[in-house]
Design an enzyme around this catalytic site. Sequence first.
Site, mmCIF file in Angstrom:
data_model
loop_
_atom_site.group_PDB
_atom_site.id
_atom_site.type_symbol
_atom_site.label_atom_id
_atom_site.label_comp_id
_atom_site.label_asym_id
_atom_site.label_seq_id
_atom_site.Cartn_x
_atom_site.Cartn_y
_atom_site.Cartn_z
ATOM 1 N N ASP A 50 -5.472 -58.454 -46.966
ATOM 2 C CA ASP A 50 -6.127 -58.010 -45.731
ATOM 3 C C ASP A 50 -6.298 -59.177 -44.769
ATOM 4 O OD1 ASP A 50 -6.276 -55.428 -46.601
ATOM 5 O OD2 ASP A 50 -8.340 -55.557 -47.311
ATOM 6 N N SER A 97 -3.008 -45.485 -41.712
ATOM 7 C CA SER A 97 -3.965 -46.240 -42.509
ATOM 8 C C SER A 97 -4.993 -46.820 -41.558
ATOM 9 C CB SER A 97 -3.248 -47.316 -43.309
ATOM 10 O OG SER A 97 -2.693 -48.245 -42.422
ATOM 11 N N LEU A 98 -5.842 -47.692 -42.037
ATOM 12 C CA LEU A 98 -6.946 -48.162 -41.199
ATOM 13 C C LEU A 98 -6.925 -49.668 -41.055
ATOM 14 C CD1 LEU A 98 -9.808 -46.010 -42.766
ATOM 15 C CD2 LEU A 98 -8.850 -45.732 -40.482
ATOM 16 N N GLU A 131 -18.540 -42.999 -42.475
ATOM 17 C CA GLU A 131 -18.218 -42.230 -43.687
ATOM 18 C C GLU A 131 -17.935 -43.205 -44.821
ATOM 19 O OE1 GLU A 131 -14.626 -40.144 -42.716
ATOM 20 O OE2 GLU A 131 -15.502 -39.118 -40.992
ATOM 21 N N LYS A 133 -15.933 -44.937 -47.625
ATOM 22 C CA LYS A 133 -14.489 -45.066 -47.836
ATOM 23 C C LYS A 133 -14.225 -44.833 -49.318
ATOM 24 C CE LYS A 133 -10.538 -47.958 -46.700
ATOM 25 N NZ LYS A 133 -9.832 -47.854 -47.973
ATOM 26 N N LYS A 306 -15.746 -44.111 -37.258
ATOM 27 C CA LYS A 306 -14.811 -43.413 -36.372
ATOM 28 C C LYS A 306 -15.511 -43.041 -35.075
ATOM 29 C CE LYS A 306 -12.561 -41.397 -40.381
ATOM 30 N NZ LYS A 306 -12.293 -40.212 -41.195
ATOM 31 N N LYS A 330 -14.952 -53.131 -45.150
ATOM 32 C CA LYS A 330 -14.764 -53.235 -46.604
ATOM 33 C C LYS A 330 -15.941 -53.928 -47.287
ATOM 34 C CE LYS A 330 -10.454 -52.088 -47.720
ATOM 35 N NZ LYS A 330 -9.472 -52.991 -47.879
ATOM 36 N N CYS A 444 13.408 -74.187 -56.982
ATOM 37 C CA CYS A 444 14.420 -74.694 -57.903
ATOM 38 C C CYS A 444 15.739 -74.747 -57.146
ATOM 39 C CB CYS A 444 14.514 -73.740 -59.080
ATOM 40 S SG CYS A 444 16.109 -73.743 -59.908
HETATM 41 S S1 IVH Z 1 -9.488 -41.995 -42.190
HETATM 42 C C1 IVH Z 1 -6.413 -41.819 -39.213
HETATM 43 N N1 IVH Z 1 -11.620 -41.785 -43.689
HETATM 44 O O1 IVH Z 1 -8.505 -45.283 -46.708
HETATM 45 C C2 IVH Z 1 -7.312 -41.637 -40.352
HETATM 46 N N2 IVH Z 1 -9.690 -42.772 -44.636
HETATM 47 O O2 IVH Z 1 -7.399 -47.783 -45.767
HETATM 48 C C3 IVH Z 1 -6.950 -42.471 -41.499
HETATM 49 N N3 IVH Z 1 -9.931 -43.408 -46.978
HETATM 50 O O3 IVH Z 1 -5.278 -44.078 -46.179
HETATM 51 C C4 IVH Z 1 -7.825 -42.309 -42.638
HETATM 52 N N4 IVH Z 1 -12.010 -42.744 -47.223
HETATM 53 O O4 IVH Z 1 -6.685 -42.973 -48.032
HETATM 54 C C5 IVH Z 1 -10.356 -42.203 -43.617
HETATM 55 N N5 IVH Z 1 -13.575 -41.491 -44.912
HETATM 56 C C6 IVH Z 1 -12.314 -41.907 -44.838
HETATM 57 C C7 IVH Z 1 -11.646 -42.481 -45.942
HETATM 58 C C8 IVH Z 1 -10.328 -42.911 -45.792
HETATM 59 C C9 IVH Z 1 -10.961 -43.285 -47.832
HETATM 60 C C10 IVH Z 1 -8.628 -44.030 -47.317
HETATM 61 C C11 IVH Z 1 -7.431 -43.244 -46.878
HETATM 62 C C12 IVH Z 1 -6.648 -44.186 -45.994
HETATM 63 C C13 IVH Z 1 -7.164 -45.506 -46.426
HETATM 64 C C14 IVH Z 1 -7.010 -46.549 -45.333
#
Ligand code: IVH
Length: 705
Positions: A50, A97-98, A131, A133, A306, A330, A444
């Site tokens: 990351d 992804s985020l 929310e 994660k 969000k 995170k 090497c």
């Molecule tokens: S939003 C555009 N919300 O985290 C929206 N993701 O690191 C994209 N994840 O691939 C995802 N909890 O698998 C969202 N409350 C949450 C989440 C969440 C877990 C995971 C998801 C995503 C990953 C990104």
Amino acid sequence: MAEDIRDKPVDALTATEARRELRLLAQEIETHDRLYYLAEQPTITDAAYDALRQRNSAIEARFPDAIRKDSPSLRVGAPVAAAQGFRKVRHAKPMLSLGNAFEASDVEEFEARVRRFLGLDADAPLALVAEAKIDGLSLSVRYENRDLVLAATRGDGEEGEDVTANVRTIADVPDRLPDDAPDILEVRGEVYLSRREFQRINQDRAAEAAPLYVNPRNAASGALRQLDAAITASRKLRFFAYSWGEASAPLAETQTAALARLGAFGFVINPLTETVVGAAGALKVYGKVEAARPSLDYDIDGVVYKVDRLDWQERLGQVARAPRWAVAHKFQAEQAETVLLDIDIQVGRTGALTPVARLKPVFVGGVTVANATLHNAYEIERKDIRKGDTVVIQRAGDVIPQVVRPILEKRPADAVAYVFPTRCPVCGSEATRGADADDKVTRCAGGLTCAAQKLERLKHFVSRNAFDIEGLGGKRVEELIERGVVTEPADFFMLERRAAAGALDIETWEGWGRASTTKLFDAIRARRTIGLDRFLYALGIRQVGEATARLLARHYGDLEALERAMAAANDPASEAFADLNAIDGIGVSVAADLTAFFHDPQNQTVLAHLTDILEIEPVAAPVATSSPIAGKSIVFTGTLEGMSRGEAKARAEALGAKVVGSVSKKTDIVVVGVDAGSKAKKAAELELTVWTEAEWLAVAAGDDA
Ligand code: IVH
């Protein structure tokens, strides 16, 4: 050693350094992606990974002109798994992804960014939804006329695997939606296992002497990807809904209300979800969720924020792989202390010597850890890590752990500084450190005479994103080499013929057998025709990952042209060398590695043997988009009233234009807002196309397809 650019704050980088650093980051991240997704052998922690991505994004934000075509921020995560038995399906809308935040200041910066982009005043309230994660697997479930018709894993974000039969067994996923649900709706969320269910599954497995799952996420993945849906059903998978893809009618006006509707449709919404105001409100929820984490019955690894208003989400859009309207905050990676027993050196495909720490096993982040990466000689020196040290190790997510630092107070009196080998432990050739500060890798010099390099190169050649020969795993490649049957890539394609001629008794080898050998021969035969990009990637040229291979394939078109150019480019004063360097995304050091590769007589032989038996297909350049500003260079000047400068830039780029800062005769369009000054004047002088803001807004409203 010269000053290390990686340690230099982004603010202090010069433009030249930024370019160099972006190039290195692109390569490094691609390597780690490959290790993680394809080899399933990550060598760095999620946190370290990351950090690389974050640095890349920060530099790109400061030097937008230096953004590379092969930038990691333009790629989504995992390549699609070629698992047998699951059909691949394309998502109607990509699964994103985020971006990550680690510190409170990153969250504040997220809020500031959103405000800037939307042009919000500092005192205008900005509602966010916080929310949990969930640490599971993302899933997209499609409903047509309110019936569940398809469920797919995320895969690479564009294409996933069809796991419909299994998902139908998940109680939290309704088979049918109520009448007020849209005709078409893709509900997205996370599949997970409770900790209790995870333990139950592992107890059963222990009783059957089956290998245990390391954490609930892996167990959930195992359960979801069962070919027998009855097995999935016996493992109580659960699902939290938090997002959606295609929807034939809007769900609501806000994220909060949309979640409530999903709840009303029968989905489970995570109870830790809260609507708050601004970063300050978000950070309060972070504290609460972090405190609740140990007592939850499922794993979470952070909090996602969000933007609540969906019209704002829409305007904010996305930067390649991640939405601008959301961020993942995170939790800190879990750390533990243990003793470093020994340091081993592994030799990779390009001859890189990677030090690996052998540890006294310790339980951290949900698994027992016995090995950790030490990255390279430079890292060992920098951290002063010694055999016998008690060290802090860190593990996050699914990745091989990392040694963070030694605990000096616990250092044995006789511990001596580690001396990195100067010879390859496999072939004895000289091993030298990279010549400049950018290159921290010790390599090497044995090339293909080094057994380790040869093995790794051949494994790479048949690997998933290269020739993708199913049934040829590492062990088998190793055996083929040991038996002297394969010494170079072309040999794979000779196996069948040699077996037919009776020169090879493969079928009698233990563990190969007739059926599996026939299958293998079929798989190899199917790869006699291959695209130039994959072919180049498969060669395993240093610094040539998939993205670079694609750039080269597109630029040169076919292998002959490329080989000719590489031969000519061996002279750095040649036009061919200049042309190679001028490819956007290829710098001097990649160019040097390329020409060196093609100049090497051993490699030339390997290539000649391959071209004798393979059909290498040329690659066409991508077609431009159909928007009226695709490929044009555009300047915004003056104040825009309809959208912020950032939004205008993002929109223009999404439509295929290049946004530049100053007006020149090469500029195609100048958009003139209120109080435009010298740039508008210059545009008039140069007789360029000038648009009013209204004209721009009309184009911006167009479809970006
Ligand atoms: S939003 C555009 N919300 O985290 C929206 N993701 O690191 C994209 N994840 O691939 C995802 N909890 O698998 C969202 N409350 C949450 C989440 C969440 C877990 C995971 C998801 C995503 C990953 C990104």
